[in-house]
Design a protein around this motif. Structure first.
Motif, mmCIF file in Angstrom:
data_model
loop_
_atom_site.group_PDB
_atom_site.id
_atom_site.type_symbol
_atom_site.label_atom_id
_atom_site.label_comp_id
_atom_site.label_asym_id
_atom_site.label_seq_id
_atom_site.Cartn_x
_atom_site.Cartn_y
_atom_site.Cartn_z
ATOM 1 N N SER A 150 -15.797 -22.331 -25.558
ATOM 2 C CA SER A 150 -17.073 -22.586 -24.880
ATOM 3 C C SER A 150 -17.642 -23.950 -25.251
ATOM 4 C CB SER A 150 -18.089 -21.487 -25.210
ATOM 5 O OG SER A 150 -17.602 -20.211 -24.828
ATOM 6 N N ASN A 151 -16.777 -24.873 -25.647
ATOM 7 C CA ASN A 151 -17.185 -26.217 -26.044
ATOM 8 C C ASN A 151 -18.242 -26.191 -27.142
ATOM 9 O OD1 ASN A 151 -16.332 -28.822 -25.623
ATOM 10 N ND2 ASN A 151 -17.986 -29.338 -24.206
ATOM 11 N N VAL A 152 -18.236 -25.098 -27.950
ATOM 12 C CA VAL A 152 -19.190 -24.938 -29.049
ATOM 13 C C VAL A 152 -18.463 -24.715 -30.366
ATOM 14 C CG1 VAL A 152 -21.049 -23.496 -29.986
ATOM 15 C CG2 VAL A 152 -21.002 -24.051 -27.541
ATOM 16 N N ASN A 153 -17.485 -23.810 -30.362
ATOM 17 C CA ASN A 153 -16.731 -23.483 -31.575
ATOM 18 C C ASN A 153 -15.340 -24.094 -31.522
ATOM 19 O OD1 ASN A 153 -18.840 -21.879 -32.582
ATOM 20 N ND2 ASN A 153 -18.131 -20.116 -31.394
ATOM 21 N N LEU A 154 -14.728 -24.215 -32.700
ATOM 22 C CA LEU A 154 -13.361 -24.695 -32.814
ATOM 23 C C LEU A 154 -12.445 -23.509 -33.088
ATOM 24 C CD1 LEU A 154 -13.872 -27.844 -35.061
ATOM 25 C CD2 LEU A 154 -13.408 -27.812 -32.602
ATOM 26 N N GLN A 155 -11.341 -23.464 -32.361
ATOM 27 C CA GLN A 155 -10.348 -22.416 -32.602
ATOM 28 C C GLN A 155 -9.054 -23.073 -33.072
ATOM 29 O OE1 GLN A 155 -8.224 -20.046 -29.409
ATOM 30 N NE2 GLN A 155 -9.499 -18.395 -30.280
ATOM 31 N N PRO A 167 -17.339 -22.122 -36.446
ATOM 32 C CA PRO A 167 -18.345 -22.993 -35.833
ATOM 33 C C PRO A 167 -18.012 -24.471 -36.088
ATOM 34 C CG PRO A 167 -19.379 -21.247 -37.138
ATOM 35 C CD PRO A 167 -17.929 -21.234 -37.472
ATOM 36 N N ALA A 168 -18.223 -25.277 -35.076
ATOM 37 C CA ALA A 168 -18.008 -26.721 -35.245
ATOM 38 C C ALA A 168 -19.067 -27.284 -36.184
ATOM 39 C CB ALA A 168 -18.059 -27.422 -33.893
ATOM 40 N N SER A 169 -18.648 -28.230 -37.038
ATOM 41 C CA SER A 169 -19.576 -28.867 -37.973
ATOM 42 C C SER A 169 -19.085 -30.270 -38.270
ATOM 43 C CB SER A 169 -19.696 -28.057 -39.265
ATOM 44 O OG SER A 169 -18.476 -28.083 -39.974
#
Length: 604
Positions: free
Chosen positions: A329-334, A368-370
């Motif tokens: 969802s262009n929010v988290n990194l997998q 979560p992306a950070s």
């Protein structure tokens, strides 16, 4: 009375004798002393004596101990043979003065020895010796683990092995300079460990092995690759289990000098096909899996130890693990890791991201992306019984980028303008498009590619180019980068004219701005006509006072050759950029001819 007197006289004599012996016994002391060195070095096969002398009592009992084990018991002067273990009688002999003699001494007799002498009523005396037995050092070889050093790895090991010998001292040299233990070098009993090897470690390494009777020097050249353990039982190649038809070798070694002899046992059967503790197994079968037991004999100490290893023969995954990172969802990194196949499947994990999450075969972990993950290399550990491998992936926010514009025609001859926006990012950036303040979506006028990196405009109206301002934004969970593109009408940014040596041919080159809309070019000339041939075969030349188009080139062209010039005449050339029927500003005029020497309009 005479009888009583005689008895009294005899009692006095007896008493005097008794007192004399009592007095002497109270002051006698059994003493044993070395009659030679107490620290003795000997070569295997030689004869030697641990020599003693004693005083203070005749014919004491002498007991020799090898460590804590009695090996000789005898009463000096006795006709009864000494008590010596049967397996030592060919080597050990006791001398008449209690000294211990060794005949054809072997390594197993190296030990601390204690002699005890006792005499009833006198006491006992004790004296200690140390016997070291050596072999000549032979056939020393140096090897490395791994075969090549790699810069940036944790360590690189140089280790030696030998056919026989007892090593008392070892010294290492690098390019003939002695090596000392420090933060870079670690010397172990039979190896030199180079910690964090680097390119300056390439060169010749030498090991000097010595004992009191021999010394051996061995060299090895080490190559360091730029950029990039030690169990008692080792397998080569080192894998917890193997694939059928693999070939491998099991080696058994123990710390200590010399290299211990080794015997391998499998399923209760001794395996004779070993050499220096190495058991070679070629084209292994699953039936060869099981417990392999190694019996190690140290020829110096004569101590035996056993160790076992479990050899498994299974299927192994093919290839190498592969890492990737995607967007949710262009929010988290997998983060994804896969190494499919094999029996069992490999256990996969990302230790930097989680100490508890893992999976097999194909494993994904969403986080979560950070900012901490931006440009942070994350490693997947792929743990399989055959081998452990890893792969790494680095997530990064979109980098700054340059856009590109390409102009083509569709099947109806209409202008098609395509804008490219690609930013280096991981996971791959999603591109959004806008014009002025409004978002652009695919439709009749605009078409966006499936990977969103291209915006295509069909039947583009060049007359409105001054109003055409577009923005592309490259975005992933770690950030975004934007670039504004202002499309330009047909134009030439730079042009150069190159005449040949005799002045009959010129080469005209040009460039256009990166956002210019160009479908073709008119090459125009002013001056005499180019040389041509008429119907009679005679070459003729006309003239003209105005510019005329002599060539037409497609939008992809950036150079052209013009032939048939007369070196003595003057010509003017220019490039007219076009977007279909729309002409852009001409390039500078290039003048060639006598005295002009390839001038532009600034020459006149």
């Amino acid at each position: 009375m005479p009888l009583l007197d005689e008895l009294g006289r005899l009692s006095g004599v007896f008493l005097a004798v008794l007192l004399r012996f009592t007095f002497q016994g109270a002051h006698c002391e059994l003493v044993v002393s070395p009659a030679g060195p107490t620290q003795v070095n000997a070569i295997v096969g030689s004869n030697l004596t641990l020599a003693v002398s004693f005083s203070g009592a005749p014919d004491p009992v002498v007991i020799w101990l090898m460590g804590d084990l009695p090996v000789v018991t005898w009463t000096i002067g006795s006709s009864v043979p000494p008590d010596i273990p049967e397996n030592m009688r060919k080597v050990l002999k006791v001398e008449q003065n209690g000294s211990l003699t060794f005949v054809n001494v072997s390594l197993g007799f190296a030990s601390n020895y204690t002699v005890k002498m006792t005499k009833s009523g006198v006491g006992n005396a004790v004296l200690s010796f140390t016997l070291k037995v050596f072999e000549n050092i032979q056939n020393v070889t140096l090897s490395t683990q791994p075969d090549f050093a790699k810069e940036g790895t944790d360590l690189f090991i140089l280790q030696y092995s030998m056919l026989q010998g007892v090593v008392e001292h070892q010294m290492w040299f690098f390019n003939d300079i002695p090596i000392k233990t420090n933060s870079h070098y670690l010397m172990e009993p039979r190896s030199l460990v180079i910690l964090r090897p680097n390119r300056s470690d390439a060169g010749q390494y030498t090991v000097l092995l010595t004992n009191p009777f021999s010394s051996v020097t061995t060299h090895i050249n080490v190559t360091v690759l730029y950029g990039p353990d030690e169990p008692v039982l080792e397998a080569h190649p080192a894998q917890p289990f193997y694939v059928a038809e693999d070939s491998l070798s099991l080696s058994c070694h123990a710390e200590g000098f010399p290299q211990p002899t080794v015997q391998w046992d499998f399923g209760g059967q001794m395996l004779s096909d070993t050499h220096k503790g190495v058991l070679n197994l070629t084209n292994v079968r699953t039936s060869q899996g099981g417990i392999y037991t190694c019996t190690v004999l140290n020829e110096k100490t004569k101590e035996k130890r056993q160790k076992s290893t479990n050899l498994n023969v299974y299927e192994t995954p093919s290839g190498n693990p592969m890492c990737s990172v995607g967007s949710v969802s262009n929010v988290n990194l997998q983060y994804h890791c896969q190494w499919p196949g094999g029996t069992p499947q490999a256990m996969l994990s990302f230790p930097e991201l989680s100490n508890t999450s893992s999976g097999t075969g194909n494993f994904s972990l969403t986080v979560p992306a950070s900012d901490n993950l931006n440009r942070q290399t994350v490693t997947c550990l792929a743990d399989h019984p055959v081998e452990q491998k890893n792969c790494s992936i680095t997530a990064s926010s979109p980098a700054q980028f340059l856009s590109a514009v390409r102009t083509t025609h569709d099947s109806e001859g209409k202008i098609v303008v395509t804008i490219y926006c690609v930013s280096d990012a991981s996971p791959k950036a999603v591109v959004s498009w806008s014009r002025d303040s409004g978002a652009i979506t695919s439709g009749t006028a605009y078409q966006i590619s499936s990977d969103t990196t291209q915006l295509m405009m069909v039947d583009y109206n060049v007359s409105n180019f001054l109003l055409q301002n577009y923005t592309c934004t490259c975005r992933n969970p770690l950030g975004s980068q934007s670039r504004e593109i202002q499309l330009q009408g047909p134009s030439v940014s730079n042009s150069i004219l190159f005449p040949n040596q005799d002045g009959t041919v010129v080469t005209l080159t040009w460039e256009i701005p990166p956002t210019s809309i160009v479908t073709g070019f008119d090459i125009q000339m002013k001056g005499p006509d180019l040389l041509s041939t008429n119907h009679t075969g005679i070459q003729t030349r006309g003239s003209s006072d105005g510019y005329r188009t002599i060539q037409q080139k497609p939008g992809s062209a950036r150079s052209t050759d013009i032939f048939g010039l007369e070196p003595k005449l003057t010509y003017q050339f220019r490039v007219i950029p076009r977007a279909n029927m729309t002409e852009g500003v001409p390039s500078v005029v290039h003048i060639v001819g006598p005295g002009m020497e390839n001038c532009s309009t600034e020459c006149v």
